[in-house]
Design a protein around this motif. Structure first.
Motif, PDB file in Angstrom:
ATOM      1  N   MET A 140     -24.115  29.887  10.837  1.00 19.61           N
ATOM      2  CA  MET A 140     -23.412  28.620  10.617  1.00 19.61           C
ATOM      3  C   MET A 140     -22.686  28.636   9.275  1.00 19.61           C
ATOM      4  SD  MET A 140     -24.992  24.751  10.548  1.00 19.61           S
ATOM      5  CE  MET A 140     -26.172  25.162   9.263  1.00 19.61           C
ATOM      6  N   SER A 141     -23.307  29.211   8.261  1.00 21.31           N
ATOM      7  CA  SER A 141     -22.705  29.218   6.924  1.00 21.31           C
ATOM      8  C   SER A 141     -21.470  30.096   6.852  1.00 21.31           C
ATOM      9  CB  SER A 141     -23.733  29.686   5.885  1.00 21.31           C
ATOM     10  OG  SER A 141     -24.007  31.078   6.019  1.00 21.31           O
ATOM     11  N   ILE A 142     -21.327  31.079   7.781  1.00 24.07           N
ATOM     12  CA  ILE A 142     -20.129  31.926   7.799  1.00 24.07           C
ATOM     13  C   ILE A 142     -19.184  31.536   8.939  1.00 24.07           C
ATOM     14  CG2 ILE A 142     -21.295  33.859   6.678  1.00 24.07           C
ATOM     15  CD1 ILE A 142     -21.473  35.214   9.428  1.00 24.07           C
ATOM     16  N   ARG A 143     -19.398  30.344   9.502  1.00 24.74           N
ATOM     17  CA  ARG A 143     -18.519  29.731  10.506  1.00 24.74           C
ATOM     18  C   ARG A 143     -18.609  30.407  11.877  1.00 24.74           C
ATOM     19  NH1 ARG A 143     -12.289  28.636   9.042  1.00 24.74           N
ATOM     20  NH2 ARG A 143     -13.197  27.679   7.185  1.00 24.74           N
ATOM     21  N   ASP A 144     -19.690  31.094  12.176  1.00 23.40           N
ATOM     22  CA  ASP A 144     -19.909  31.598  13.532  1.00 23.40           C
ATOM     23  C   ASP A 144     -20.725  30.536  14.268  1.00 23.40           C
ATOM     24  OD1 ASP A 144     -20.500  32.864  15.896  1.00 23.40           O
ATOM     25  OD2 ASP A 144     -21.377  34.660  14.986  1.00 23.40           O
ATOM     26  N   PHE A 145     -20.048  29.453  14.669  1.00 18.24           N
ATOM     27  CA  PHE A 145     -20.757  28.314  15.242  1.00 18.24           C
ATOM     28  C   PHE A 145     -21.355  28.639  16.607  1.00 18.24           C
ATOM     29  CE2 PHE A 145     -17.650  25.833  12.518  1.00 18.24           C
ATOM     30  CZ  PHE A 145     -18.582  25.596  11.521  1.00 18.24           C
ATOM     31  N   LYS A 146     -20.705  29.494  17.369  1.00 18.43           N
ATOM     32  CA  LYS A 146     -21.232  29.853  18.691  1.00 18.43           C
ATOM     33  C   LYS A 146     -22.549  30.612  18.560  1.00 18.43           C
ATOM     34  CE  LYS A 146     -19.928  31.998  23.074  1.00 18.43           C
ATOM     35  NZ  LYS A 146     -18.845  32.697  23.823  1.00 18.43           N
ATOM     36  N   GLY A 147     -22.570  31.604  17.675  1.00 18.96           N
ATOM     37  CA  GLY A 147     -23.809  32.351  17.459  1.00 18.96           C
ATOM     38  C   GLY A 147     -24.896  31.479  16.877  1.00 18.96           C
ATOM     39  N   ALA A 148     -24.532  30.588  15.952  1.00 22.82           N
ATOM     40  CA  ALA A 148     -25.510  29.692  15.348  1.00 22.82           C
ATOM     41  C   ALA A 148     -26.113  28.754  16.382  1.00 22.82           C
ATOM     42  CB  ALA A 148     -24.850  28.886  14.221  1.00 22.82           C
ATOM     43  N   ALA A 149     -25.259  28.181  17.242  1.00 20.46           N
ATOM     44  CA  ALA A 149     -25.747  27.247  18.267  1.00 20.46           C
ATOM     45  C   ALA A 149     -26.743  27.931  19.192  1.00 20.46           C
ATOM     46  CB  ALA A 149     -24.571  26.695  19.073  1.00 20.46           C
ATOM     47  N   SER A 150     -26.462  29.172  19.551  1.00 21.87           N
ATOM     48  CA  SER A 150     -27.369  29.915  20.434  1.00 21.87           C
ATOM     49  C   SER A 150     -28.742  30.077  19.791  1.00 21.87           C
ATOM     50  CB  SER A 150     -26.766  31.285  20.752  1.00 21.87           C
ATOM     51  OG  SER A 150     -27.657  32.065  21.519  1.00 21.87           O
ATOM     52  N   GLN A 151     -28.762  30.431  18.514  1.00 21.33           N
ATOM     53  CA  GLN A 151     -30.042  30.613  17.814  1.00 21.33           C
ATOM     54  C   GLN A 151     -30.765  29.283  17.639  1.00 21.33           C
ATOM     55  OE1 GLN A 151     -31.157  33.445  17.511  1.00 21.33           O
ATOM     56  NE2 GLN A 151     -29.731  34.950  16.720  1.00 21.33           N
ATOM     57  N   PHE A 152     -30.027  28.230  17.312  1.00 25.08           N
ATOM     58  CA  PHE A 152     -30.644  26.914  17.118  1.00 25.08           C
ATOM     59  C   PHE A 152     -31.272  26.405  18.415  1.00 25.08           C
ATOM     60  CE2 PHE A 152     -27.490  25.973  13.486  1.00 25.08           C
ATOM     61  CZ  PHE A 152     -28.398  26.414  12.549  1.00 25.08           C
ATOM     62  N   ILE A 153     -30.521  26.485  19.509  1.00 22.66           N
ATOM     63  CA  ILE A 153     -31.023  25.974  20.785  1.00 22.66           C
ATOM     64  C   ILE A 153     -32.256  26.754  21.233  1.00 22.66           C
ATOM     65  CG2 ILE A 153     -30.473  25.698  23.233  1.00 22.66           C
ATOM     66  CD1 ILE A 153     -29.121  23.653  21.436  1.00 22.66           C
TER      67      ILE A 153
END
Length: 341
Positions: A140-153
């Protein structure tokens, strides 16, 4: 916290209170002397495990008072010693948090990679789960929102990384990254209907309105909620503040595209009314995104109409094959010339 006080005053160019600094420094020296006594006592009367625990306590204290350099040195020294795999992994987790705290992306990246190796070698379930949460925040901090969302979910139902952030903040980031990166069907299944999110969503200001208004196509409410999200959550987030303008722009595109997908054409007035803004605003905002190729539509300003021109998927695939075929033929020709020579 004398070292951190000095760091903040230098960073922000604030007035330096020497008396306050001396008082904090004296307290720090007293505490460090106690840690040194514990280390010496462990060396003389106990085993290697107790010595390492005392050294770890001292390293944690350096991190607590904001003495970054001494903390990193102390942790690095510990990593060279004979410690358990679990302790080794926990130390690297701490290094990642220090990297987050000081906005040191190189440090975060290096230690995330080190964590992946250590967890593969001998990490238990809890540490594997925590790694997903940490990696999600890093992405998320490097603006990879898709990858971040996958890890968060993936981590919502098993979140234990409260040393990094409270659970409500973790849910907040899961929602924010999911809405900007997921398809509508996935948002319904993984976000709107997720019991872990529904359990706390009402306790997070504006987030429920933001999430439901977009899915329910209530665009005027969504625009108001987006403004509230920007003010309340994005501007105050150490991870998203740098991406604030990008995030707001992309969410406007998501909302515009979602509305336009339902029509072959519609008037500028009706679209402006749907979003609760003026026709001039819609005209100016859409113009930028159309010119950049982000929205598949054209504006007929004379007649006051917006016409969509959805791309033909099969034709796009055909054009892609032609372009890739041309590139392949060019490479084959270059290779044949080299072979002939």
């Amino acid at each position: 916290m004398a070292p951190f006080y000095k760091y903040v005053t230098e960073l922000l160019k604030l007035p330096f209170d020497q008396a306050l600094f001396n008082k904090m420094e004296a307290t720090n020296k007293e505490d460090l002397a106690k840690f040194d006594e514990k280390v010496e006592d462990a060396k003389q009367n106990m085993g290697e495990t107790e010595v390492n625990e005392a050294l770890l306590g001292k390293a944690d204290y350096y991190a607590q008072i904001g003495d970054k350099e001494r903390a990193l040195t102390a942790y690095d020294d510990l990593l060279t010693k004979s410690i358990t795999p679990g302790t080794r992994i926990d130390i690297v987790f701490t290094l990642v948090r220090i990297g987050f705290f000081y906005d040191d992306n190189d440090m975060v990246t290096a230690n995330i990679e080190k964590l992946k190796e250590l967890v593969e070698q001998g990490g238990d379930w809890d540490r594997r789960n925590r790694l997903k949460a940490y990696e999600g925040v890093y992405l998320m901090s490097i603006r990879d929102f898709k990858g971040a969302a996958s890890q968060f979910i993936d981590t919502l139902s098993t979140f234990t990384s409260t040393e990094m952030m409270p659970y409500k903040d973790f849910v907040k980031y899961a929602v924010l990254t999911s809405l900007i990166s997921m398809q509508r069907v996935d948002i319904k299944k993984k976000v709107l209907d997720a019991p872990e999110i529904l359990e706390v969503i009402s306790d997070i200001p504006y987030l429920e309105d933001y999430m439901t208004s977009l899915y329910n196509c209530n665009y005027a409410q969504f625009f108001r909620a987006l403004a509230d999200i920007e003010r309340t959550h994005l501007r105050t987030s150490r991870f998203l503040h740098a991406h604030l303008r990008y995030y707001v722009r992309e969410m406007r595109i998501v909302a515009y595209a979602q509305l336009l997908e339902s029509y072959r054409s519609l008037t500028i007035g009706s679209m402006a009314q749907a979003f609760g803004v003026t026709e001039d605003y819609i005209d100016r905002d859409l113009y930028k995104f159309i010119a950049a190729g982000r929205l598949n539509c054209v504006i007929d300003r004379v007649n006051g109409v917006i016409e969509t021109n959805r791309p033909d998927a099969k034709n796009a695939q055909y054009q892609t094959v032609i372009k890739q075929g041309d590139l392949l033929l060019n490479r084959v020709q270059k290779l044949s010339r080299v072979i002939d020579v």
